[in-house]
Design a protein around this motif. Structure first.
Motif, mmCIF file in Angstrom:
data_model
loop_
_atom_site.group_PDB
_atom_site.id
_atom_site.type_symbol
_atom_site.label_atom_id
_atom_site.label_comp_id
_atom_site.label_asym_id
_atom_site.label_seq_id
_atom_site.Cartn_x
_atom_site.Cartn_y
_atom_site.Cartn_z
ATOM 1 N N LEU A 89 0.850 -1.188 0.000
ATOM 2 C CA LEU A 89 0.000 0.000 0.000
ATOM 3 C C LEU A 89 0.886 1.237 0.000
ATOM 4 C CD1 LEU A 89 -2.609 -1.052 2.735
ATOM 5 C CD2 LEU A 89 -2.817 -1.298 0.251
ATOM 6 N N GLU A 90 0.784 2.043 -1.029
ATOM 7 C CA GLU A 90 1.610 3.243 -1.141
ATOM 8 C C GLU A 90 0.742 4.488 -1.061
ATOM 9 O OE1 GLU A 90 5.612 2.189 -3.747
ATOM 10 O OE2 GLU A 90 4.121 3.587 -4.512
ATOM 11 N N GLY A 91 1.175 5.438 -0.249
ATOM 12 C CA GLY A 91 0.439 6.685 -0.166
ATOM 13 C C GLY A 91 0.935 7.539 0.967
ATOM 14 N N GLY A 128 -5.453 6.375 5.282
ATOM 15 C CA GLY A 128 -6.291 5.248 5.682
ATOM 16 C C GLY A 128 -5.749 3.883 5.354
ATOM 17 N N LYS A 129 -4.443 3.759 5.188
ATOM 18 C CA LYS A 129 -3.864 2.461 4.810
ATOM 19 C C LYS A 129 -4.079 1.411 5.897
ATOM 20 C CE LYS A 129 0.197 4.337 3.983
ATOM 21 N NZ LYS A 129 -0.124 5.772 4.050
ATOM 22 N N SER A 130 -3.714 1.734 7.126
ATOM 23 C CA SER A 130 -3.867 0.756 8.204
ATOM 24 C C SER A 130 -5.345 0.526 8.531
ATOM 25 C CB SER A 130 -3.107 1.209 9.455
ATOM 26 O OG SER A 130 -3.585 2.461 9.909
ATOM 27 N N THR A 131 -6.163 1.574 8.469
ATOM 28 C CA THR A 131 -7.597 1.419 8.726
ATOM 29 C C THR A 131 -8.227 0.494 7.692
ATOM 30 O OG1 THR A 131 -7.689 3.646 9.663
ATOM 31 C CG2 THR A 131 -9.773 2.648 9.014
ATOM 32 N N MET A 187 3.900 2.158 2.901
ATOM 33 C CA MET A 187 4.981 3.139 2.948
ATOM 34 C C MET A 187 4.542 4.426 2.263
ATOM 35 S SD MET A 187 7.760 1.803 0.151
ATOM 36 C CE MET A 187 7.750 2.504 -1.505
ATOM 37 N N ASN A 188 5.203 5.501 2.645
ATOM 38 C CA ASN A 188 5.003 6.803 2.027
ATOM 39 C C ASN A 188 6.120 7.001 1.012
ATOM 40 O OD1 ASN A 188 4.677 9.472 1.316
ATOM 41 N ND2 ASN A 188 5.317 10.295 3.292
ATOM 42 N N TYR A 230 8.978 -5.096 -5.152
ATOM 43 C CA TYR A 230 7.880 -4.774 -6.062
ATOM 44 C C TYR A 230 7.490 -5.985 -6.905
ATOM 45 C CZ TYR A 230 8.058 0.251 -5.106
ATOM 46 O OH TYR A 230 7.984 1.481 -4.497
ATOM 47 N N ASP A 231 8.482 -6.829 -7.223
ATOM 48 C CA ASP A 231 8.216 -8.007 -8.043
ATOM 49 C C ASP A 231 7.389 -9.048 -7.302
ATOM 50 O OD1 ASP A 231 8.636 -9.498 -10.504
ATOM 51 O OD2 ASP A 231 9.865 -10.844 -9.287
ATOM 52 N N ARG A 232 7.356 -8.975 -5.979
ATOM 53 C CA ARG A 232 6.648 -9.965 -5.175
ATOM 54 C C ARG A 232 5.342 -9.434 -4.586
ATOM 55 N NH1 ARG A 232 11.917 -11.069 -5.229
ATOM 56 N NH2 ARG A 232 12.640 -13.227 -4.977
ATOM 57 N N THR A 233 4.960 -8.245 -4.968
ATOM 58 C CA THR A 233 3.754 -7.649 -4.388
ATOM 59 C C THR A 233 2.846 -7.072 -5.460
ATOM 60 O OG1 THR A 233 4.895 -5.516 -4.099
ATOM 61 C CG2 THR A 233 4.870 -7.019 -2.207
ATOM 62 N N CYS A 234 1.581 -6.959 -5.105
ATOM 63 C CA CYS A 234 0.630 -6.169 -5.886
ATOM 64 C C CYS A 234 0.552 -4.791 -5.229
ATOM 65 C CB CYS A 234 -0.746 -6.820 -5.903
ATOM 66 S SG CYS A 234 -0.812 -8.378 -6.805
ATOM 67 N N ARG A 235 0.672 -3.747 -6.013
ATOM 68 C CA ARG A 235 0.745 -2.391 -5.472
ATOM 69 C C ARG A 235 -0.598 -1.699 -5.593
ATOM 70 N NH1 ARG A 235 1.460 2.333 -8.195
ATOM 71 N NH2 ARG A 235 2.264 4.126 -7.030
ATOM 72 N N ILE A 236 -1.058 -1.128 -4.474
ATOM 73 C CA ILE A 236 -2.285 -0.323 -4.462
ATOM 74 C C ILE A 236 -1.909 1.089 -4.021
ATOM 75 C CG2 ILE A 236 -4.570 -0.016 -3.436
ATOM 76 C CD1 ILE A 236 -4.732 -3.006 -3.056
ATOM 77 N N SER A 237 -2.142 2.036 -4.899
ATOM 78 C CA SER A 237 -1.809 3.425 -4.596
ATOM 79 C C SER A 237 -3.000 4.101 -3.926
ATOM 80 C CB SER A 237 -1.443 4.173 -5.885
ATOM 81 O OG SER A 237 -1.188 5.541 -5.622
ATOM 82 N N MET A 238 -2.730 4.821 -2.831
ATOM 83 C CA MET A 238 -3.794 5.496 -2.089
ATOM 84 C C MET A 238 -3.434 6.965 -1.914
ATOM 85 S SD MET A 238 -4.641 2.535 0.752
ATOM 86 C CE MET A 238 -5.925 3.527 1.504
ATOM 87 N N ASP A 239 -4.184 7.820 -2.587
ATOM 88 C CA ASP A 239 -3.960 9.263 -2.470
ATOM 89 C C ASP A 239 -4.944 9.830 -1.453
ATOM 90 O OD1 ASP A 239 -2.928 11.746 -2.868
ATOM 91 O OD2 ASP A 239 -3.307 11.810 -5.037
#
Length: 309
Positions: free
Chosen positions: A40-42, A47-50, A156-157, A172-181
């Motif tokens: 989770l990037e943002g 609200g990443k942990s929530t 991470m931020n 990054y190769d082992r994860t799916c990335r979800i961007s949260m603005d």
């Protein structure tokens, strides 16, 4: 000190209502159900942990959280043998104290690592092994395989460069990335309303507008999250009570804003002003100029005429 907590299926640590995150929640749950690990990037306060707590609670699976920082060594992440008992019993499995990684592996839970880009490289390598092999070999303990359901979710931020390390392509190769603005103004007002009581909606909207303006000012490199708006509102309520003034008093709001936001913003290197000065300018832009106090004529002579000496 590194902090880890196991919160179990029923999450704790505050409200878990997710505002305006239905799309992200759906993607996160789908990724976890597919067996993927997630990044989770943002910015902070998005609200990443929530979001993760909500998904973990809905799925009724264990949730183990660990704070990422320079003190998160491999031994803190994995666990260790109790030194006192080793002297009397030797290296036997029953005296091994599981760290957050082994706890999540054994229970088939979610391991949530906050601030991933702040952990040492050797610790990141341990995580990469667990993600790839779904098991880990611990010296003197042996192989610990992941129970069904185990997954790693890291947050991470990506915009914070202070005290952070560059995350490798292997992660990054082992994860799916979800961007949260940041969410919309309406969503952030709803978040503030959820965590405060009895605020005037118009004043609350201005507090959120003030905080959102810190993300666009030319002198500010990083602005405040919605947590700043929550603190401005809460502090203003208490300060107004102490001063026996309305919560929307101009001076109360300014004092609350300077205290709540000056430490949350990061100014541009070329800026020669203080955070308090910048916050004051933004406050005036949103709430207007300082009200002019009415003139006090109590010392004037009511019977004297303008022409008398």
């Amino acid at each position: 000190m590194t902090q880890a907590s196991s919160v179990g299926p029923a999450s704790r640590g505050g409200p878990t209502e997710v505002i305006q995150r239905a799309a992200e929640a759906e993607l996160l749950e789908a990724a976890l159900l597919s067996g993927a690990h997630v990044l989770l990037e943002g910015p902070p306060g998005t609200g990443k942990s929530t979001l993760l707590r909500r998904v973990a609670s809905a799925r009724h699976i264990p949730f183990v959280m660990v704070e990422g920082n320079a003190e998160l060594t491999p031994s803190r992440l994995i666990g260790h043998f109790d030194p006192a008992l080793v002297l009397s019993k030797g290296y036997v499995p029953e005296i091994f104290e599981d760290g957050p990684l082994l706890e999540a592996l054994r229970t088939g839970g979610l391991l949530y690592v906050e601030e991933l880009n702040r952990i040492p490289e050797e610790t990141l390598n341990v995580l990469l092994t667990a993600m790839s092999e779904l098991e880990i070999n611990v010296p003197r303990l042996g192989r610990v395989a992941a129970a069904a359901g185990f997954a790693l979710v890291a947050a991470m931020n990506p915009f914070d460069a202070v005290g952070t390390a560059r995350v490798s392509g292997a992660l990054y190769d082992r994860t799916c990335r979800i961007s949260m603005d940041y969410q919309s103004a309406e969503a952030e007002q709803a978040i503030v309303d959820l965590r405060t009581d009895g605020l005037d909606p118009q004043w609350r909207a201005k507090v959120v507008e003030l905080v959102r303006s810190t993300r666009e000012h030319e002198d500010i490199r990083f602005g405040s999250s919605v947590r700043g708006a929550i603190d401005v509102a809460r502090l203003a309520v208490e300060l107004a009570r102490m001063r026996s003034t309305p919560t929307d008093d101009w001076h109360v709001g300014l004092a609350a804003a300077r205290v709540s936001l000056s430490g949350r913003i990061r100014l541009q290197d070329a800026c020669d002003r203080t955070p308090e000065q910048v916050i004051t300018d933004l406050y005036v832009d949103v709430f207007g100029a300082e009200p002019v106090a009415p003139e006090d004529h109590s010392d004037s002579d009511p019977e004297g005429s303008p022409g008398e000496p």
